[in-house]
Design a protein around this motif. Sequence first.
Motif, PDB file in Angstrom:
ATOM      1  N   PHE A  14     -15.672   6.123   8.397  1.00 56.21           N
ATOM      2  CA  PHE A  14     -15.026   5.094   7.577  1.00 56.21           C
ATOM      3  C   PHE A  14     -13.715   5.604   6.996  1.00 56.21           C
ATOM      4  N   TRP A  15     -13.714   6.861   6.554  1.00 59.10           N
ATOM      5  CA  TRP A  15     -12.474   7.447   6.023  1.00 59.10           C
ATOM      6  C   TRP A  15     -11.414   7.547   7.119  1.00 59.10           C
ATOM      7  N   LEU A  16     -11.819   7.978   8.296  1.00 59.36           N
ATOM      8  CA  LEU A  16     -10.858   8.091   9.400  1.00 59.36           C
ATOM      9  C   LEU A  16     -10.256   6.730   9.744  1.00 59.36           C
ATOM     10  N   LEU A  17     -11.085   5.707   9.766  1.00 63.60           N
ATOM     11  CA  LEU A  17     -10.575   4.365  10.048  1.00 63.60           C
ATOM     12  C   LEU A  17      -9.590   3.897   8.979  1.00 63.60           C
ATOM     13  N   MET A  18      -9.945   4.074   7.702  1.00 61.15           N
ATOM     14  CA  MET A  18      -9.060   3.612   6.620  1.00 61.15           C
ATOM     15  C   MET A  18      -7.740   4.360   6.605  1.00 61.15           C
ATOM     16  N   GLY A  92     -12.744   4.528  -2.399  1.00 67.51           N
ATOM     17  CA  GLY A  92     -11.776   4.475  -1.301  1.00 67.51           C
ATOM     18  C   GLY A  92     -11.738   3.104  -0.657  1.00 67.51           C
ATOM     19  N   ARG A  93     -12.898   2.510  -0.489  1.00 68.76           N
ATOM     20  CA  ARG A  93     -12.980   1.152   0.065  1.00 68.76           C
ATOM     21  C   ARG A  93     -12.246   0.176  -0.840  1.00 68.76           C
ATOM     22  N   TRP A  94     -12.456   0.284  -2.152  1.00 67.51           N
ATOM     23  CA  TRP A  94     -11.784  -0.607  -3.091  1.00 67.51           C
ATOM     24  C   TRP A  94     -10.272  -0.423  -3.010  1.00 67.51           C
ATOM     25  N   ILE A  95      -9.814   0.827  -2.971  1.00 72.54           N
ATOM     26  CA  ILE A  95      -8.377   1.088  -2.849  1.00 72.54           C
ATOM     27  C   ILE A  95      -7.840   0.467  -1.564  1.00 72.54           C
ATOM     28  N   TYR A  96      -8.520   0.693  -0.451  1.00 74.81           N
ATOM     29  CA  TYR A  96      -8.096   0.147   0.836  1.00 74.81           C
ATOM     30  C   TYR A  96      -7.976  -1.373   0.770  1.00 74.81           C
ATOM     31  N   LEU A 113      -5.679   7.769  -0.118  1.00 72.58           N
ATOM     32  CA  LEU A 113      -7.066   7.724   0.355  1.00 72.58           C
ATOM     33  C   LEU A 113      -7.579   9.126   0.679  1.00 72.58           C
ATOM     34  N   VAL A 114      -6.737   9.950   1.270  1.00 78.32           N
ATOM     35  CA  VAL A 114      -7.140  11.337   1.552  1.00 78.32           C
ATOM     36  C   VAL A 114      -7.439  12.067   0.246  1.00 78.32           C
ATOM     37  N   GLY A 123      -7.419  10.771  -6.799  1.00 80.77           N
ATOM     38  CA  GLY A 123      -6.918   9.713  -5.924  1.00 80.77           C
ATOM     39  C   GLY A 123      -6.935   8.360  -6.608  1.00 80.77           C
ATOM     40  N   LEU A 124      -8.012   8.073  -7.324  1.00 78.93           N
ATOM     41  CA  LEU A 124      -8.108   6.801  -8.044  1.00 78.93           C
ATOM     42  C   LEU A 124      -7.021   6.702  -9.113  1.00 78.93           C
ATOM     43  N   LEU A 125      -6.819   7.745  -9.890  1.00 77.75           N
ATOM     44  CA  LEU A 125      -5.778   7.721 -10.926  1.00 77.75           C
ATOM     45  C   LEU A 125      -4.391   7.509 -10.329  1.00 77.75           C
ATOM     46  N   ILE A 126      -4.111   8.205  -9.238  1.00 72.31           N
ATOM     47  CA  ILE A 126      -2.800   8.043  -8.593  1.00 72.31           C
ATOM     48  C   ILE A 126      -2.631   6.623  -8.085  1.00 72.31           C
ATOM     49  N   TYR A 127      -3.676   6.071  -7.470  1.00 64.10           N
ATOM     50  CA  TYR A 127      -3.574   4.702  -6.974  1.00 64.10           C
ATOM     51  C   TYR A 127      -3.357   3.721  -8.124  1.00 64.10           C
TER      52      TYR A 127
END
Length: 144
Positions: A14-18, A92-96, A113-114, A123-127
């Motif tokens: 899932f991470w690779l796809l996103m 990550g899904r929510w960010i995507y 996402l990475v 990652g969440l804070l940066i997004y």
Amino acid sequence: MTVFELCNLVVLPFWLLMVLLPAWTVTRRLIASPWIVAPPAVLYLITLLPVATMILPEVVNPVQARIMGLLGTPTGTTLAWAHFVAFDLFVGRWIYLDARARGYSAWWVSPVLVLTLLVGPVGLLIYLAARTIVGGAPVAAEPA
């Protein structure tokens, strides 16, 4: 293969796809489902059930020294890891989904996402900071 190792395998696709194929129809269809977090959550549950009577009192009344002891065991480490990968994937899904709804470029969302995969809260804070600065088209309903 251990449950710990299996946790990595069930989320990595899932991470690779996103990150690598964010616009692909298959990616959009798979990531649209909140059930993608079920595999690591099920692994968490399978690991938890045999030791639930030992774990639940510790999480209801957490004391640092006892949590350290728990996390220092193979079962505790596996539980923590399954928890991390399930919740990082959910975020990550929510960010995507949020980034796609707002029309953000995958060129800057993919590195976020990475980071979310590797160090979830960072990652969440940066997004969230970038989303506040960049803005974008309002989302009618926040993605689940």
